[in-house]
Write a protein that holds these residues in place. Structure first.
Motif, PDB file in Angstrom:
ATOM      1  N   LEU A   1       7.593   5.447 -12.693  1.00 43.79           N
ATOM      2  CA  LEU A   1       7.926   5.962 -11.369  1.00 43.79           C
ATOM      3  C   LEU A   1       6.672   6.317 -10.584  1.00 43.79           C
ATOM      4  O   LEU A   1       6.592   6.077  -9.391  1.00 43.79           O
ATOM      5  N   TRP A   2       5.707   6.928 -11.262  1.00 44.68           N
ATOM      6  CA  TRP A   2       4.418   7.158 -10.604  1.00 44.68           C
ATOM      7  C   TRP A   2       3.304   6.825 -11.578  1.00 44.68           C
ATOM      8  O   TRP A   2       3.525   6.634 -12.762  1.00 44.68           O
ATOM      9  N   HIS A   3       2.064   6.763 -11.080  1.00 43.84           N
ATOM     10  CA  HIS A   3       1.015   6.028 -11.774  1.00 43.84           C
ATOM     11  C   HIS A   3      -0.171   6.878 -12.219  1.00 43.84           C
ATOM     12  O   HIS A   3      -1.275   6.358 -12.385  1.00 43.84           O
ATOM     13  N   HIS A   4       0.047   8.164 -12.432  1.00 49.55           N
ATOM     14  CA  HIS A   4      -1.013   9.027 -12.944  1.00 49.55           C
ATOM     15  C   HIS A   4      -1.192   8.716 -14.427  1.00 49.55           C
ATOM     16  O   HIS A   4      -0.319   9.005 -15.248  1.00 49.55           O
ATOM     17  N   LEU A   5      -2.333   8.136 -14.774  1.00 45.83           N
ATOM     18  CA  LEU A   5      -2.560   7.680 -16.138  1.00 45.83           C
ATOM     19  C   LEU A   5      -2.591   8.861 -17.106  1.00 45.83           C
ATOM     20  O   LEU A   5      -3.347   9.815 -16.915  1.00 45.83           O
ATOM     21  N   GLY A   6      -1.767   8.795 -18.146  1.00 51.30           N
ATOM     22  CA  GLY A   6      -1.668   9.872 -19.119  1.00 51.30           C
ATOM     23  C   GLY A   6      -0.618  10.904 -18.789  1.00 51.30           C
ATOM     24  O   GLY A   6      -0.342  11.799 -19.586  1.00 51.30           O
ATOM     25  N   VAL A   7      -0.009  10.788 -17.592  1.00 51.30           N
ATOM     26  CA  VAL A   7       1.040  11.718 -17.174  1.00 51.30           C
ATOM     27  C   VAL A   7       2.318  10.962 -16.844  1.00 51.30           C
ATOM     28  O   VAL A   7       3.366  11.184 -17.440  1.00 51.30           O
TER      29      VAL A   7
ATOM     30  N   ASN B   1      -3.489 -12.347 -12.762  1.00 47.12           N
ATOM     31  CA  ASN B   1      -2.716 -13.554 -12.459  1.00 47.12           C
ATOM     32  C   ASN B   1      -2.321 -13.631 -10.985  1.00 47.12           C
ATOM     33  O   ASN B   1      -1.579 -14.536 -10.595  1.00 47.12           O
ATOM     34  N   LYS B   2      -2.813 -12.670 -10.190  1.00 46.81           N
ATOM     35  CA  LYS B   2      -2.532 -12.620  -8.753  1.00 46.81           C
ATOM     36  C   LYS B   2      -1.029 -12.670  -8.475  1.00 46.81           C
ATOM     37  O   LYS B   2      -0.537 -13.424  -7.636  1.00 46.81           O
ATOM     38  N   HIS B   3      -0.322 -11.816  -9.171  1.00 44.73           N
ATOM     39  CA  HIS B   3       1.130 -11.740  -9.035  1.00 44.73           C
ATOM     40  C   HIS B   3       1.541 -11.145  -7.691  1.00 44.73           C
ATOM     41  O   HIS B   3       2.577 -11.516  -7.125  1.00 44.73           O
ATOM     42  N   TYR B   4       0.731 -10.219  -7.170  1.00 48.67           N
ATOM     43  CA  TYR B   4       1.102  -9.491  -5.962  1.00 48.67           C
ATOM     44  C   TYR B   4       0.494 -10.147  -4.721  1.00 48.67           C
ATOM     45  O   TYR B   4      -0.638 -10.642  -4.748  1.00 48.67           O
ATOM     46  N   ASP B   5       1.253 -10.094  -3.619  1.00 50.22           N
ATOM     47  CA  ASP B   5       0.720 -10.545  -2.330  1.00 50.22           C
ATOM     48  C   ASP B   5      -0.146  -9.454  -1.695  1.00 50.22           C
ATOM     49  O   ASP B   5      -1.146  -9.752  -1.039  1.00 50.22           O
ATOM     50  N   LEU B   6       0.269  -8.216  -1.888  1.00 47.99           N
ATOM     51  CA  LEU B   6      -0.365  -7.083  -1.212  1.00 47.99           C
ATOM     52  C   LEU B   6      -0.441  -5.913  -2.184  1.00 47.99           C
ATOM     53  O   LEU B   6       0.533  -5.610  -2.874  1.00 47.99           O
ATOM     54  N   VAL B   7      -1.592  -5.262  -2.240  1.00 43.10           N
ATOM     55  CA  VAL B   7      -1.768  -4.088  -3.096  1.00 43.10           C
ATOM     56  C   VAL B   7      -2.388  -2.968  -2.267  1.00 43.10           C
ATOM     57  O   VAL B   7      -3.404  -3.168  -1.591  1.00 43.10           O
ATOM     58  N   LEU B   8      -1.760  -1.803  -2.313  1.00 45.07           N
ATOM     59  CA  LEU B   8      -2.335  -0.590  -1.726  1.00 45.07           C
ATOM     60  C   LEU B   8      -2.838   0.272  -2.881  1.00 45.07           C
ATOM     61  O   LEU B   8      -2.076   0.604  -3.791  1.00 45.07           O
ATOM     62  N   TYR B   9      -4.102   0.617  -2.831  1.00 45.28           N
ATOM     63  CA  TYR B   9      -4.689   1.422  -3.910  1.00 45.28           C
ATOM     64  C   TYR B   9      -5.344   2.657  -3.295  1.00 45.28           C
ATOM     65  O   TYR B   9      -6.198   2.539  -2.404  1.00 45.28           O
ATOM     66  N   GLU B  10      -4.953   3.823  -3.785  1.00 40.58           N
ATOM     67  CA  GLU B  10      -5.529   5.070  -3.281  1.00 40.58           C
ATOM     68  C   GLU B  10      -6.654   5.521  -4.211  1.00 40.58           C
ATOM     69  O   GLU B  10      -6.425   5.836  -5.382  1.00 40.58           O
ATOM     70  N   ASP B  11      -7.837   5.534  -3.662  1.00 40.17           N
ATOM     71  CA  ASP B  11      -9.032   5.915  -4.416  1.00 40.17           C
ATOM     72  C   ASP B  11      -9.202   7.430  -4.317  1.00 40.17           C
ATOM     73  O   ASP B  11      -9.464   7.974  -3.244  1.00 40.17           O
ATOM     74  N   MET B  12      -9.043   8.121  -5.453  1.00 41.48           N
ATOM     75  CA  MET B  12      -9.131   9.580  -5.506  1.00 41.48           C
ATOM     76  C   MET B  12     -10.181   9.969  -6.540  1.00 41.48           C
ATOM     77  O   MET B  12      -9.852  10.316  -7.680  1.00 41.48           O
ATOM     78  N   PRO B  13     -11.452   9.922  -6.184  1.00 35.30           N
ATOM     79  CA  PRO B  13     -12.514  10.143  -7.174  1.00 35.30           C
ATOM     80  C   PRO B  13     -12.540  11.543  -7.766  1.00 35.30           C
ATOM     81  O   PRO B  13     -13.117  11.743  -8.837  1.00 35.30           O
ATOM     82  N   ARG B  14     -11.912  12.514  -7.098  1.00 35.23           N
ATOM     83  CA  ARG B  14     -11.933  13.889  -7.614  1.00 35.23           C
ATOM     84  C   ARG B  14     -10.834  14.149  -8.638  1.00 35.23           C
ATOM     85  O   ARG B  14     -10.777  15.220  -9.235  1.00 35.23           O
ATOM     86  N   HIS B  15      -9.922  13.207  -8.797  1.00 36.90           N
ATOM     87  CA  HIS B  15      -8.798  13.390  -9.705  1.00 36.90           C
ATOM     88  C   HIS B  15      -8.910  12.432 -10.884  1.00 36.90           C
ATOM     89  O   HIS B  15      -9.300  11.285 -10.719  1.00 36.90           O
ATOM     90  N   ASN B  16      -8.503  12.910 -12.038  1.00 33.66           N
ATOM     91  CA  ASN B  16      -8.656  12.156 -13.280  1.00 33.66           C
ATOM     92  C   ASN B  16      -7.617  11.044 -13.368  1.00 33.66           C
ATOM     93  O   ASN B  16      -6.488  11.265 -13.786  1.00 33.66           O
ATOM     94  N   ASN B  17      -8.013   9.837 -12.942  1.00 33.50           N
ATOM     95  CA  ASN B  17      -7.149   8.660 -13.046  1.00 33.50           C
ATOM     96  C   ASN B  17      -5.780   8.886 -12.417  1.00 33.50           C
ATOM     97  O   ASN B  17      -4.758   8.448 -12.947  1.00 33.50           O
ATOM     98  N   PHE B  18      -5.763   9.577 -11.260  1.00 37.48           N
ATOM     99  CA  PHE B  18      -4.494   9.804 -10.585  1.00 37.48           C
ATOM    100  C   PHE B  18      -3.821   8.473 -10.275  1.00 37.48           C
ATOM    101  O   PHE B  18      -2.622   8.313 -10.440  1.00 37.48           O
ATOM    102  N   PHE B  19      -4.605   7.539  -9.796  1.00 40.01           N
ATOM    103  CA  PHE B  19      -4.252   6.121  -9.800  1.00 40.01           C
ATOM    104  C   PHE B  19      -5.353   5.457 -10.619  1.00 40.01           C
ATOM    105  O   PHE B  19      -6.536   5.612 -10.308  1.00 40.01           O
ATOM    106  N   PRO B  20      -4.999   4.748 -11.689  1.00 45.67           N
ATOM    107  CA  PRO B  20      -5.987   4.336 -12.691  1.00 45.67           C
ATOM    108  C   PRO B  20      -7.191   3.611 -12.079  1.00 45.67           C
ATOM    109  O   PRO B  20      -7.044   2.647 -11.328  1.00 45.67           O
ATOM    110  N   TRP B  21      -8.369   4.082 -12.437  1.00 43.90           N
ATOM    111  CA  TRP B  21      -9.604   3.505 -11.902  1.00 43.90           C
ATOM    112  C   TRP B  21      -9.789   2.054 -12.347  1.00 43.90           C
ATOM    113  O   TRP B  21     -10.370   1.249 -11.627  1.00 43.90           O
ATOM    114  N   VAL B  22      -9.282   1.725 -13.533  1.00 42.82           N
ATOM    115  CA  VAL B  22      -9.427   0.357 -14.040  1.00 42.82           C
ATOM    116  C   VAL B  22      -8.761  -0.628 -13.083  1.00 42.82           C
ATOM    117  O   VAL B  22      -9.271  -1.742 -12.867  1.00 42.82           O
ATOM    118  N   ILE B  23      -7.657  -0.245 -12.485  1.00 43.61           N
ATOM    119  CA  ILE B  23      -6.955  -1.151 -11.578  1.00 43.61           C
ATOM    120  C   ILE B  23      -7.809  -1.456 -10.355  1.00 43.61           C
ATOM    121  O   ILE B  23      -7.853  -2.598  -9.879  1.00 43.61           O
TER     122      ILE B  23
END
Length: 545
Positions: A470-476, A492-514
């Protein structure tokens, strides 16, 4: 002129006005974008669209929290403001549940009106948005109200009330494990005392039986859909938040109000403790004492296991106040049913908690008595001396932050009455204009941002499946298994469009690897500020194939 005493009927009218009127206030105002409200919206949206938790999406909690928001979204539509409407109902339920608890303990009308006033202004009034750390307490209060009614000697609907108590206590657990687990332990403690003093175990057995039946009804249908994997009871890949070290540190270093109430409750109970056998047989007072101490213990633990927001445990104030005032009033000769005493007490309660409502009155005060200082300005007096005061003794280093006063509204109906940074609004407009977004239901979109209402605005089909979080906080909210799936789809370029929120102050709130994978396999076409405070803390980046 001598006014008639405050009767139970007048107390009900006053309490109803306080509970309902203050609960309705949020319907007439606008709001800045709420941090973390994205998962509340998406969970309610998915369920309102007929998706089934754990089968179509996974979450580390039960789905009890999303029941009311999903119902309101089904009725009023998928706007963010619908969540505020849902919270109005929850606040009303919480207020009347707290009132019922005090009534079932035979608290004097004047005292329980004052306690309800305190409950509303100290806890529910500023909870405009639904959040599981609040809903778990609302369900607990409803459960306690039914339980305490069932334990009354004159209860006409004892077994129905026990079932309702078990239902709401389980919903509390199925909203948040820590608060709900503590709610169950408190209910069992009250039932254990009742069973011992009455030498009767039917109510305890009935509650436990009802609780098991309700739990089976809510859980068993989802066992085939990896419920055991998703629901966090401390097992891998989850981790437990219960830390004795953190609890001790938080309680002894901080928790000034909690420690004050523990001491105050002990002091006012000392006269009764001198004849503890009589106190033990006084069922009403003992239940009140056990309930108050239980709530204080729960708040002590809850502030550690559910640490955001930092004030989510302040429901304890009204319980402690009610108990202390109920014990002291007869000793001090206070007749709170007399209007003079009641009004003076109400004024003092409002003065005590002025911070809860002064934020609104303060806007008027600021216009009538405008501040002459500027936190960013170096000012000099008539003699040329440098003037240093509270507002400008130090300067804000983040000069790029956009103050809330400059936030604007989006034209999209999903964000009706919700304002946000202009950069966010303009970024949303650019996203909606992209060819990938114009595909509508045929678009393949991965939305790793707080702008989840764009799911409905774009109109694409949400991914479903037992491995979709449901949400993407890694480890939570998601784990390495789900991260691996997303990485493979990006490669594999499955998605046409990706929105990624970069939150450097939070621990993998949206996974940095992505984000690293997106930089290798996709093309970034835009970026704009996320609707957070300070606005410079996060950036939403837009990627296409």
């Amino acid at each position: 002129m001598n006014l008639p005493a405050l009767s139970s009927r007048k107390a009900l009218i006053l309490e109803s006005l306080v509970i309902i009127v203050l609960a309705l206030v949020p319907l007439f105002v606008t709001f800045p974008y709420r941090v973390n409200i994205f998962l509340s919206w998406e969970g309610a949206y998915r369920i309102s669209e007929g998706q089934m938790p754990y089968r179509d999406f996974g979450l580390p909690l039960g789905y009890g929290y999303w029941i009311v928001p999903a119902l309101f979204m089904k009725i009023f539509g998928p706007q963010l403001i619908t969540l505020v409407k849902a919270q109005v109902l929850l606040n009303i339920i919480g207020g009347f549940s707290f009132r019922a608890i005090l009534r079932n303990l035979n608290v004097a009308p004047g005292i329980h009106v004052l306690a309800v006033l305190l409950f509303v202004i100290s806890y529910s009034f500023f909870n405009f948005w639904p959040w599981y750390n609040n809903t778990v307490i609302i369900y607990q209060l409803a459960g306690l109200a039914f339980l305490l009614y069932a334990l009354r000697a004159d209860a006409r609907w004892k077994w129905f009330s026990l079932f309702a108590a078990a239902l709401f206590t389980f919903l509390s657990f199925f909203t948040k494990q820590d608060g709900g687990g503590l709610a169950l332990l408190l209910a069992l403690a009250l039932l254990a005392y009742h069973s011992i003093v009455e030498k009767r175990w039917q109510e305890l057995a009935g509650f436990v039986g009802f609780y098991i039946v309700v739990a089976c009804a809510f859980i068993l249908p989802f066992v085939p859909h990896r419920f055991g994997y998703w629901f966090n009871h401390g097992q891998p890949p989850h981790s437990s938040r219960l830390s004795l070290h953190d609890i001790i540190n938080e309680f002894l270093y901080q928790s000034q109000w909690l420690k004050f109430y523990f001491v105050a409750v002990l002091l006012v109970t000392i006269p009764a403790l001198r004849d503890w056998k009589t106190l033990w047989r006084n069922k009403q007072q003992m239940l009140f004492l056990l309930l108050t101490l239980g709530i204080l213990v729960e708040a002590t633990l809850f502030q550690v296991t559910s640490y955001t927001p930092p004030d989510n445990n302040i429901f304890f104030h009204s319980f402690a106040f009610a108990y202390i005032f109920a014990v002291l009033a007869p000793i001090l000769g206070l007749q709170t049913e007399q209007w003079k005493t009641f009004v003076l007490s109400a004024v003092l309660v409002l003065f005590w908690w002025s911070g809860a409502y002064y934020r609104y009155i303060g806007r008027i005060v600021d216009r009538v008595f405008p501040a002459e200082n500027n936190a960013e300005a170096i000012r000099t007096g008539p003699t040329g001396e440098n003037l240093v005061g509270r507002a400008n003794y130090q300067f804000t280093t983040d000069t790029a932050d956009v103050p809330v006063s400059q936030w604007v509204f989006s034209s999209l109906p999903e964000f009706h009455k919700i304002y946000m940074p202009a950069s966010t609004k303009e970024g949303i407009d650019r996203v909606m204009a992209l060819p990938e977004a114009k595909k509508g239901k045929d678009a393949k979109v991965l939305n790793l941002s707080e702008l989840t209402p764009l799911d409905h605005a774009i109109g694409y089909q949400l991914e479903t499946g037992h491995n979709i979080p449901l949400w993407h906080h890694l480890g939570v909210g998601m784990f390495n298994s789900q991260l691996h799936d997303y990485v493979e789809k990006i490669r594999n370029k499955h998605y046409d469009l990706v929105l990624y929120e970069d939150m450097p102050r939070h621990n993998n709130f949206f996974p940095w690897v992505i984000q690293d994978e997106l930089r290798q396999h996709y093309r970034q076409v835009d970026s704009f500020l996320a609707p957070r405070r300070p606005t410079t803390s996060a950036t939403i980046k837009v990627f296409v194939k």
